[in-house]
Every structure is written in structure tokens, then in C-alpha cells.
Design a protein around this motif. Structure first.
Motif, mmCIF file in Angstrom:
data_model
loop_
_atom_site.group_PDB
_atom_site.id
_atom_site.type_symbol
_atom_site.label_atom_id
_atom_site.label_comp_id
_atom_site.label_asym_id
_atom_site.label_seq_id
_atom_site.Cartn_x
_atom_site.Cartn_y
_atom_site.Cartn_z
ATOM 1 N N MET A 188 0.824 -1.373 -0.023
ATOM 2 C CA MET A 188 0.072 0.195 -0.018
ATOM 3 C C MET A 188 0.774 1.406 0.061
ATOM 4 O O MET A 188 1.857 1.177 0.565
ATOM 5 N N ALA A 189 0.366 2.472 -0.404
ATOM 6 C CA ALA A 189 1.149 3.796 -0.512
ATOM 7 C C ALA A 189 1.203 4.245 0.950
ATOM 8 O O ALA A 189 0.305 4.318 1.686
ATOM 9 N N ALA A 190 2.245 4.865 1.167
ATOM 10 C CA ALA A 190 2.507 5.723 2.320
ATOM 11 C C ALA A 190 2.040 7.040 2.280
ATOM 12 O O ALA A 190 2.280 7.486 1.352
ATOM 13 N N VAL A 191 1.758 7.562 3.331
ATOM 14 C CA VAL A 191 0.904 8.966 3.249
ATOM 15 C C VAL A 191 1.529 9.572 4.744
ATOM 16 O O VAL A 191 1.615 8.984 5.643
ATOM 17 N N ILE A 192 1.863 11.058 4.660
ATOM 18 C CA ILE A 192 2.242 11.672 5.663
ATOM 19 C C ILE A 192 1.482 13.169 5.466
ATOM 20 O O ILE A 192 1.095 13.645 4.380
ATOM 21 N N VAL A 193 0.940 13.416 6.661
ATOM 22 C CA VAL A 193 0.132 14.784 6.675
ATOM 23 C C VAL A 193 0.745 15.604 7.856
ATOM 24 O O VAL A 193 0.896 15.027 9.001
ATOM 25 N N VAL A 194 0.919 16.962 7.919
ATOM 26 C CA VAL A 194 1.546 17.803 8.660
ATOM 27 C C VAL A 194 0.636 18.827 8.807
ATOM 28 O O VAL A 194 0.165 19.533 7.980
ATOM 29 N N HIS A 195 0.670 19.641 10.115
ATOM 30 C CA HIS A 195 0.114 20.937 10.333
ATOM 31 C C HIS A 195 0.983 21.770 11.118
ATOM 32 O O HIS A 195 1.940 21.385 11.836
ATOM 33 N N GLY A 196 0.946 23.202 10.761
ATOM 34 C CA GLY A 196 1.793 24.153 11.361
ATOM 35 C C GLY A 196 0.891 24.933 12.472
ATOM 36 O O GLY A 196 1.442 26.197 12.918
ATOM 37 N N GLY A 197 -0.188 24.452 12.857
ATOM 38 C CA GLY A 197 -0.991 25.353 13.746
ATOM 39 C C GLY A 197 -2.277 26.014 13.032
ATOM 40 O O GLY A 197 -2.320 26.586 11.975
ATOM 41 N N ALA A 198 -3.312 25.894 13.547
ATOM 42 C CA ALA A 198 -4.637 26.495 13.278
ATOM 43 C C ALA A 198 -5.039 27.694 14.108
ATOM 44 O O ALA A 198 -5.169 27.647 15.283
ATOM 45 N N TRP A 199 -4.646 28.947 13.501
ATOM 46 C CA TRP A 199 -5.085 30.255 14.134
ATOM 47 C C TRP A 199 -5.340 31.341 12.976
ATOM 48 O O TRP A 199 -5.155 30.915 11.681
ATOM 49 N N HIS B 153 -0.140 32.169 18.521
ATOM 50 C CA HIS B 153 -0.080 30.800 17.489
ATOM 51 C C HIS B 153 0.187 29.749 18.037
ATOM 52 O O HIS B 153 0.061 29.553 19.519
ATOM 53 N N ASP B 154 0.139 28.628 17.213
ATOM 54 C CA ASP B 154 -0.048 27.289 17.837
ATOM 55 C C ASP B 154 0.860 26.242 17.509
ATOM 56 O O ASP B 154 1.755 26.539 16.951
ATOM 57 N N THR B 155 0.157 25.036 17.861
ATOM 58 C CA THR B 155 0.886 24.022 17.809
ATOM 59 C C THR B 155 1.312 23.232 16.302
ATOM 60 O O THR B 155 0.909 23.836 15.241
ATOM 61 N N VAL B 156 2.322 22.309 16.321
ATOM 62 C CA VAL B 156 2.453 21.601 15.135
ATOM 63 C C VAL B 156 2.273 20.173 15.404
ATOM 64 O O VAL B 156 2.326 19.634 16.472
ATOM 65 N N THR C 213 -4.841 20.936 16.904
ATOM 66 C CA THR C 213 -4.335 22.118 17.082
ATOM 67 C C THR C 213 -5.454 22.985 17.221
ATOM 68 O O THR C 213 -6.814 22.889 16.738
ATOM 69 N N GLY C 214 -5.166 24.263 17.984
ATOM 70 C CA GLY C 214 -6.402 25.162 18.295
ATOM 71 C C GLY C 214 -6.278 25.515 19.681
ATOM 72 O O GLY C 214 -5.531 25.300 20.214
ATOM 73 N N HIS C 215 -7.713 25.731 20.138
ATOM 74 C CA HIS C 215 -7.809 26.244 21.547
ATOM 75 C C HIS C 215 -7.718 24.879 22.420
ATOM 76 O O HIS C 215 -8.681 24.312 22.349
ATOM 77 N N GLY C 216 -6.584 24.795 23.120
ATOM 78 C CA GLY C 216 -6.263 23.556 23.807
ATOM 79 C C GLY C 216 -7.291 23.081 25.025
ATOM 80 O O GLY C 216 -7.649 21.956 25.246
ATOM 81 N N GLU C 217 -7.774 24.180 25.565
ATOM 82 C CA GLU C 217 -8.635 23.827 26.621
ATOM 83 C C GLU C 217 -10.168 23.269 25.985
ATOM 84 O O GLU C 217 -10.767 22.296 26.674
ATOM 85 N N SER C 218 -10.642 23.831 24.788
ATOM 86 C CA SER C 218 -11.631 23.223 24.292
ATOM 87 C C SER C 218 -11.580 21.771 23.594
ATOM 88 O O SER C 218 -12.174 20.910 23.655
ATOM 89 N N ILE C 219 -10.263 21.613 23.132
ATOM 90 C CA ILE C 219 -9.697 20.471 22.652
ATOM 91 C C ILE C 219 -9.859 19.284 23.579
ATOM 92 O O ILE C 219 -10.502 18.143 23.375
ATOM 93 N N LEU C 220 -9.300 19.579 24.972
ATOM 94 C CA LEU C 220 -9.358 19.041 25.842
ATOM 95 C C LEU C 220 -10.943 18.357 26.406
ATOM 96 O O LEU C 220 -10.888 17.254 26.517
ATOM 97 N N THR D 257 -10.584 27.538 12.150
ATOM 98 C CA THR D 257 -10.061 28.669 12.356
ATOM 99 C C THR D 257 -10.218 29.693 11.201
ATOM 100 O O THR D 257 -10.167 28.796 10.158
ATOM 101 N N GLU D 258 -9.319 30.698 11.185
ATOM 102 C CA GLU D 258 -9.412 31.348 9.836
ATOM 103 C C GLU D 258 -8.257 30.627 8.900
ATOM 104 O O GLU D 258 -8.491 30.927 7.790
ATOM 105 N N ARG D 259 -7.226 30.122 9.439
ATOM 106 C CA ARG D 259 -6.255 29.582 8.607
ATOM 107 C C ARG D 259 -5.531 28.590 9.455
ATOM 108 O O ARG D 259 -5.544 28.419 10.566
ATOM 109 N N MET D 260 -5.050 27.451 8.673
ATOM 110 C CA MET D 260 -4.175 26.511 9.015
ATOM 111 C C MET D 260 -3.067 26.105 8.012
ATOM 112 O O MET D 260 -3.657 25.711 6.890
ATOM 113 N N ALA D 261 -1.983 26.060 8.371
ATOM 114 C CA ALA D 261 -0.885 25.607 7.546
ATOM 115 C C ALA D 261 -0.761 24.118 7.342
ATOM 116 O O ALA D 261 -0.618 23.683 8.650
#
Length: 310
Positions: free
Chosen positions: A1-12, A167-170, A220-227, A281-285
């Protein structure tokens, strides 16, 4: 099967002046992680490699470039999880560590515990020979200036999070050619956070989760809400009900918005290689690599692509 990777640099609300560097950073991290998979490496190695690349890039809020707490200190959190065995390692409120994701992996592989915090995590790092770095080496001039500007600014955490100066998480998720999934998440937290504050990032089921039976998620995002809604595990529960990665992410993020008025984002990959990058959020890289095609985006509904050189 094909390997896949996805990354984020934070949603804010990523401001325009930081947008290109943010996208370039996640693209580089995705390439780094995919190169591990392409060489036959496993998903765990791939997500660690990708997150380390972002921890080393001071554009992001993890390792180098971390946010400062109310006392002007750096406190870092990270998690890594192996979907094959459910083995997990995490650290919270660690200081002077350039790559907390690798320390989290050491907790997973070298101790009987899942999470070490603060002084104990740093003592463990010292015992295994992890090199520490001065706080100043982890803090950018931009962050120091922003912290000075806003250190006496009193407001709610949610308002803080939704301003352009927070700004936020990776994070990264991957599936390797054998179908094993893994996730990793790393953060410097929210600027001006209370000393000792721990968000979602190092908490299993909230900031990340990986299980070969359903998939891998990094949030990624507002940590207290995610928890409060255990976002990562919530997404996978929808996938276990037959939802696609995109549907599951959208439903869980909508639930978080309605239930606790929290905004955020998530990257997801299934054991079959289906993936999604979703945010409220407005944006997420974000960036993803599958079949030597690099996908990336920053704004809602944006999904650009380029071919990787063979």
C-alpha cells in the motif's frame, strides 16, 4: 500500500506576513517525513522526523519559536503515539529542550510511563543525555517583542487565541507501507499562559491519537476546548462508524464549536491511506504527501499541489 504523511503548523489567524514562511515550513516538514517513508521507514519515525523539522523552524510555536508564558519562560509539551501497539509517550512543561517530540518518544520507549512533566521530565532528559539549550536559543525576537507588548494585556484565553498574536501547535500523522499509523504533536502553548498550564497537545486522545484499527489524528487550536471534547479520539470514533476522514474531522470540529465554542483544526490519516486536513479557524498551514504528490494549503477550501522530484 502507498505511504502517506500529513503535517500541520497550527490552526490560528495566521497573518499575511507569516503566511509564506508557514506554508514553506509545513511543505519542508512533509517532504522530510515522506523521505523517511520512502526509504522504508515506519510511520513513527516519519512523524517524529516531520515534527522535529518544525520544532527546528522558528516560524512555528514548538521547540525553537515557542511562546512565552506569563513569566517570560518557555514551557513545552509534546506527544507521540504508535498505532500498532497504542504505545505512547508525552512530556509537558519541559524547559530548555529543542526537540520535545524526541523526548516524548524516549518516555515511550525507555520508561514504564506515558507522560512525564516539568522537573521530572527534565531530570529524565538529563539522565539519558539529552542536550539542553538556553531559553534564549528557543525564543525569537518576534516572540519576545510580542510578549513584551502584550504581557500586561488582560483578556480571556479564547479572545487571546483568536487574535493574530496567538500562534499554535505543530503535528504530523502518517501511515507506512505496512499499514501502521502514528501521530505526533508538539507545542509551546499559548502566549501569556499561566505557569504550568498544559493544553491538549501532550494529552492522549485530545492532542493526538493513533490506532491501527481506525487511524491517526493530530489536533491544533484552543487547547482547553480540545481537551473538553477529547477531539482526537472523537474524530476516530466517527471513523469507526464509517465516516470518511474529512467527514469525521468536520463533525467533531463542529461539535467542539457548538458545545464549547472552541475553534481548531485536525489532520487525519486512515490505515488505508485516506487523509484530511480540516479547520474552523481563519487559517491552518498544512501539507500532505501521497504518491509523490505534495498537497498543501493555508486558507479554507484551498488545496494546492506540486509534483515531488523522483
Amino acid at each position: 500500500m502507498a505511504a502517506v504523511i500529513v503535517v500541520h503548523g497550527g490552526a490560528w489567524a495566521i497573518p499575511e506576513e507569516l503566511s509564506k514562511a508557514s506554508v514553506d515550513g509545513v511543505k519542508a516538514a512533509a517532504r522530510e517525513g515522506f523521505s523517511v517513508l520512502k526509504r522504508g521507514g515506519n510511520a513513527l519515525d516519519a512523524v517524529e522526523s516531520a515534527v522535529r523539522a518544525m520544532e527546528d523552524n522558528n516560524m512555528f510555536n514548538a521547540g525553537h519559536g515557542a511562546a512565552l508564558n506569563s513569566e517570560g519562560e518557555v514551557e513545552l509539551d509534546a506527544i507521540i503515539m504508535d498505532g500498532r501497539t497504542l504505545a505512547s509517550g508525552a512530556v509537558s512543561s519541559v524547559k530548555n529542550i529543542a526537540n520535545p517530540v524526541s523526548l516524548a518518544r524516549a518516555v515511550m520507549e525507555k520508561t514504564d510511563h506515558v507522560m512525564l512533566t516539568s522537573r521530572g521530565a527534565n531530570m529524565f532528559a538529563e539522565s539519558i543525555g539529552v542536550v539542553t539549550v538556553p531559553t534564549d536559543a528557543l525564543v525569537t525576537e518576534y516572540e519576545r517583542n510580542e510578549w513584551e507588548k502584550h504581557k500586561n494585556y488582560i483578556t480571556g484565553v479564547m479572545e487571546d487565541f483568536n487574535t493574530k498574536w496567538a500562534h499554535d501547535t505543530v503535528g504530523a500523522v502518517a501511515v507506512d507501507c505496512t499499514g501502521n499509523v502514528a501521530c505526533a504533536t508538539s507545542t509551546g502553548g499559548i502566549r501569556n499562559k499561566m505557569v504550568g498550564r498544559v493544553g491538549d497537545s501532550p494529552v492522549i486522545g485530545a492532542g493526538g491519537y493513533a490506532d491501527n484499527f481506525s487511524g491517526a489524528v493530530s489536533c491544533t487550536g484552543h487547547g482547553e476546548s480540545i481537551l473538553k471534547v477529547t477531539l482526537a479520539r472523537h474524530i476516530l470514533s466517527y471513523m469507526e462508524q464509517g465516516k470518511t476522514a474529512a467527514e469525521a474531522s468536520e463533525l467533531a470540529l463542529q461539535h467542539m464549536g457548538v458545545r464549547v465554542r472552541g475553534a481548531g483544526g485536525a489532520i487525519v490519516v486512515s490505515p488505508s491511506g485516506q487523509w484530511a486536513a480540516t479547520f474552523t479557524t481563519e487559517r491552518m498551514a498544512w501539507a500532505a504527501v501521497e504518491d509523490s504528490v505534495l498537497w498543501y494549503g493555508l486558507d479554507p477550501n484551498e488545496k494546492l499541489q506540486e509534483q515531488l522530484s523522483q
